[in-house]
Design an enzyme around this catalytic site. Sequence first.
Site, PDB file in Angstrom:
ATOM      1  N   HIS A   1       2.615   2.004  -3.203  1.00  0.00           N
ATOM      2  CA  HIS A   1       1.520   2.868  -3.572  1.00  0.00           C
ATOM      3  C   HIS A   1       1.835   4.687  -3.791  1.00  0.00           C
ATOM      4  CE1 HIS A   1      -2.589  -0.007  -3.635  1.00  0.00           C
ATOM      5  NE2 HIS A   1      -1.191  -0.160  -3.865  1.00  0.00           N
TER       6      HIS A   1
ATOM      7  N   ASP B   1       1.032  -1.340   0.149  1.00  0.00           N
ATOM      8  CA  ASP B   1       0.025   0.180  -0.061  1.00  0.00           C
ATOM      9  C   ASP B   1       0.631   1.081   0.088  1.00  0.00           C
ATOM     10  OD1 ASP B   1      -2.356   1.675   0.773  1.00  0.00           O
ATOM     11  OD2 ASP B   1      -2.985  -0.305   0.890  1.00  0.00           O
TER      12      ASP B   1
END
Length: 390
Positions: free
Chosen positions: A239, A216
């Site tokens: 991310h 993430d």
Amino acid sequence: MASKMYYLLVLLSVLFTSSLAAPMRYNVVSLGAKPDGKSDSTEAFLSAWAKACGTTPAATIYVPPGRFLLRNAAFQGPCKNTRITLRIDGTLVAPSDYKVIGNEGNWLFFQNVNGVTINGGILDGQGTGLWACKNSGKNCPDGITSIGFSKSNNTAINGLTSLNSQLYHIVFNGCNNVKMQGVKILASEKSPNTDGIHVQLSSSITILNTRISTGDDCISIGPGTNNLWIENVACGPGHGISIGSLGKDPNEAGVQNVTVKTVTFTGTQNGLRIKSWGRPSNGFARNIVFQHAVMNNVQNPIIIDQNYCPDNKDCPGQVSGVKINDVTYQDIHGTSATDVAVKFDCSSKFPCSKIRLEDVKLTFNNQPAQASCNNANGSAFGLVQPNSCL
């Protein structure tokens, strides 16, 4: 004779005072911890904390080499002591069965403490079982943050490694004056919601010389963050570095005075991102500087997304109330994995303002990439490729 006696008494007094102030040292093995990776050592760690917390002189909790199994442990303050060092030469291991502590919120949790330093060590969250459960679509626990700090000030973290957290790796909530450096965070790129470092409602946070590979956001910056400095960070996979999501709640503290410099993104979903929910809010993001960033095959190198609406729930047909202004992108170079390397998709009600692009060069397939602007205003300086749409 009297003068000699006086000086002798002074010397004894100094020696006695110095002995009282000598640093205390608590070895968790001496308190019952077992470095075999199988025996539950939680109580020994909590006992060491209670002793250190209850004393006035500087104190060190020492974790020798070995693997120490811990269930969830809360290290609570306030303490008499404002100089507690946790020196870890070994590895702390979470239970391999994620159901044991998967609903506890935090694995290691520091609350209401002042002046804690963590030097070295490895945290092994053993999250692979929970990731598999979540990725299979089954009903699973939410998972735990490996190490969380709440309402804690004057914290230092040096040389810590966090592996395979069930959920977030490191979280700061309501903290002030934190310095992290030399931290490594590692998890599979397919591990869900394993943000590397999350900061919210906190001020004067510094993150230096850190390597993050996760599933993430490498670093996520939540509401109420101000005076955040991020420098010399390598991110990927993951991310990217994200301000947001902002604007989830109608009344929300803003984000301001954030500097992100000398960062490298490799194979990430995003590079430098600001995102807000597409619904009413009084939140804001301002005085943001992104400087000296290298993009290596990044899907969205520069992106502002103010129409974030997961699963199209609670936001379709609405617009973001988060006000974004005074954002600088300076010396951003590298390659995009998509043809649109710069995307500003801002709120139609509160357009992004004072966006500044300076010395930006991003390519896609060895050709200049494209830029896309929606409700964004600003200016470009120097060489800017793709051509600015501001």
